[in-house]
Scaffold this active site. Structure first.
Site, PDB file in Angstrom:
ATOM      1  N   ASP A 188     -54.187   0.794 -58.044  1.00 22.01           N
ATOM      2  CA  ASP A 188     -54.380   0.166 -59.347  1.00 22.01           C
ATOM      3  C   ASP A 188     -55.771   0.491 -59.884  1.00 22.01           C
ATOM      4  O   ASP A 188     -56.756   0.454 -59.144  1.00 22.01           O
ATOM      5  CB  ASP A 188     -54.208  -1.345 -59.191  1.00 22.01           C
ATOM      6  N   GLU A 197     -54.836  10.498 -40.718  1.00 16.01           N
ATOM      7  CA  GLU A 197     -54.765  10.132 -39.308  1.00 16.01           C
ATOM      8  C   GLU A 197     -53.339   9.745 -38.906  1.00 16.01           C
ATOM      9  O   GLU A 197     -53.006   9.732 -37.719  1.00 16.01           O
ATOM     10  CB  GLU A 197     -55.681   8.927 -39.023  1.00 16.01           C
TER      11      GLU A 197
END
Length: 559
Positions: A224, A273
């Site tokens: 956002d 990751e």
């Protein structure tokens, strides 16, 4: 001739869900949880309601589901004022409900993308409450933008910035000793204080939040106000008192600052990751598509909403211009274009296209409903034919219009209650969607709905349209099936424009051809092959195809 495509296997098969580049041509469905499905009859949608409707989304044929915020929040701005980023608001359920939803989606071959709100928190966030308690000069205040006021007694805001929701972007606090004190920055509602992203604790906290939800199993984040995190050094005055008119046209000292990109490079390291090709999607309002492309460089985010496309009128010349500019801008950074027509912040496109162009993206006029639906269907097929990823806002597959005549006393958009801000009519696109022809809320839930649904809503419901040839729901289902079936649809970075009459867009992608007539009269185009799908009735004669006004046709040259 009206052409409907028979259903094929929908999105929900795990083999496709594991494709490493799934997001490049994904169709992602936005769920606004409070308005999607209510499981407990309190009039408010919830996570269990979403979970119960996941098979519907699988059968629709989408690849992923983006959930608007469901975090713990006082709901001053419909959950975009977050008090706890690691908790579910009780109105939506709890963390176990979120876990169950994520697991069920995975089993159905659907991915889950959650909203992240990093520009600001709620004023009820523990950090902000501590900052108020500890007073001026405290380390807690450095996590937000607290400043002394101007004027003899500090009675004036620190600068001239205006809130997106209207009025000053600053609110003065009362200090612990009861005296008027410092001011804090909020680019939106006063209940939404902006974080200071220069403070290392803010970055540390959000990297931790990312890992929390990634460990829960989400497949990505919609960010956002992705363009708003970093503010210009010194928070300089803008020197204008009509700042809202500048939004989207200029780089502002509080929007689209170059410093945001280092934040996203750090976030990308976190995301990488994790296995499974997780993604970031930016809500980034920028002056140009070229600046939007900065957010999707290879080491930053994966997608960015194309608000220039959303804001374009139903006009062949304007659409071609923004399509070309978008594809040209995304190509150098290797990112897919991302197309969107509606969301929870703008008037639904079935209503926007029912009105004359130039009225903006928030409209309080119903317009010509029949015209709007015809154009919306055609626009949806055009969007789904373009190379890249597409977003569908809940209910647009039903052809829902905006509810433009909500009584003032039921409105909840915070911008509605602040003068000189946004138009404040976002509630119209947030009315709970209809599932059945009858019932207290047309199948939304057993206890009514938090915003009143209009009479006749049931005739637009899933029940009323399911299995009905030519319905908007079946058009979307067919379009998504064809898109999945046709190798030349979806991912890519170019279209081959074909000669076409005035007001018509025609382009080729391999063995696929799309023709969209945005004009007010029928036109006859070459018959490019077998008709795959149309948004309206077309006829073929003398080697050509007669395409009515406001109609899109999909062809294949493959035998």
């Amino acid at each position: 001739m009206s052409q409907q495509h028979s259903a094929i296997a929908p999105a929900g098969h795990p083999a496709e869900a594991e494709r490493g580049d799934w997001w490049r041509d994904a169709v992602i469905y936005q769920v606004y949880p409070r308005s999607f499905a209510d499981s407990d009859g309190d009039g408010m949608g919830d996570l269990e309601g979403v979970r119960s409707r996941l098979p519907y989304l699988r059968d629709l044929g989408v690849d992923a589901v983006w959930l608007s915020p469901f975090y713990a929040s006082p709901q001053a701005d419909a959950g975009y004022d977050v008090a706890d980023y690691r908790a579910v608001d009780p109105m939506f359920g709890n963390l176990l409900d979120a876990d169950a939803l994520i697991r069920d989606a995975r089993e159905l071959g659907l991915r889950i993308i959650v909203d992240l709100v990093p520009n600001h928190s709620s004023d009820q966030h523990e950090w902000f409450k501590r900052a108020l308690r500890e007073g001026p000069g405290s380390p807690s205040r450095e996590r937000y933008h607290f400043r002394p006021g101007q004027g003899v007694r500090g009675e004036l805001p620190p600068n001239d910035w205006e809130s997106i929701f209207g009025g000053p972007a600053w609110t003065r606090v009362t200090e612990p000793d009861g005296t008027p004190g410092e001011w804090y920055l909020h680019l939106f509602a006063p209940e939404q204080p902006d974080f200071n992203w220069e403070h290392p604790a803010v970055g540390d906290e959000f990297r931790s939040i990312l890992r929390f939800w990634l460990d829960m199993g989400v497949d990505g984040f919609r960010i956002d106000v992705a363009h708003g995190l970093v503010k210009a050094a010194g928070l300089p005055d803008l020197g204008s008192h009509e700042q809202l008119k500048l939004l989207g046209n200029d780089v502002m000292p509080f929007f689209d600052q170059d410093g945001v990109h280092e934040i996203y490079r750090q976030w990308r390291l976190v995301l990488d990751e994790y296995a499974g090709e997780r993604i970031f999607v930016a809500e980034a309002w920028t002056p140009t598509v070229e600046r939007t492309a900065n957010y999707v460089r290879p080491d930053e985010l994966h997608q960015a909403f194309n608000f220039q496309y959303l804001s374009t009128a139903w006009d062949a010349h304007e659409l071609r211009e923004v399509i070309d500019r978008t594809l040209e801008s995304m190509r150098p950074v290797g990112a897919p274009a991302t197309w969107v027509l509606s969301n929870h912040d703008v008037t639904r496109h079935a209503t926007r296209f029912a009105n004359p162009p130039g009225l903006g993206t928030q409209i309080r006029l119903a317009g010509d409903r029949e015209l709007g639906l015809r154009r919306a269907r055609a626009a949806s097929l055009l969007m789904l034919a373009l190379p890249g990823s597409a977003y569908v806002y809940q209910g647009e597959e039903l052809g829902l219009p905006d509810v433009v005549d909500l009584p003032d006393e039921v409105r909840q958009d915070p911008a509605y209650f602040r003068g000189a801000g946004q138009d404040g009519f976002r509630d119209g696109c947030r009315v709970p969607i209809p599932w059945t022809r009858e019932g207290s809320s047309y199948g939304f839930g057993s206890g009514g709905s938090w915003l009143p649904q209009p009479a006749g809503w049931g005739e637009l419901s899933v029940e009323a349209q399911q299995g009905v040839p030519g319905s908007t729901l079946e058009l979307y289902r067919s379009a998504l099936a064809v898109r999945r079936e046709q190798p030349d649809l979806g991912a890519g970075d170019a279209v081959e424009w074909l000669r076409a009459p005035e007001g018509v867009l025609a382009f080729r992608r391999g063995e696929f051809v799309c023709v969209a007539n945005t004009g007010g009269e029928s036109v006859t185009t070459p018959s490019y092959g077998r008709v795959l799908l149309t948004s309206g009735d077309v006829t073929e004669a003398d080697g050509g195809t007669k395409v009515p006004a406001d109609t899109t046709v999909w062809f294949t040259t493959r035998r």
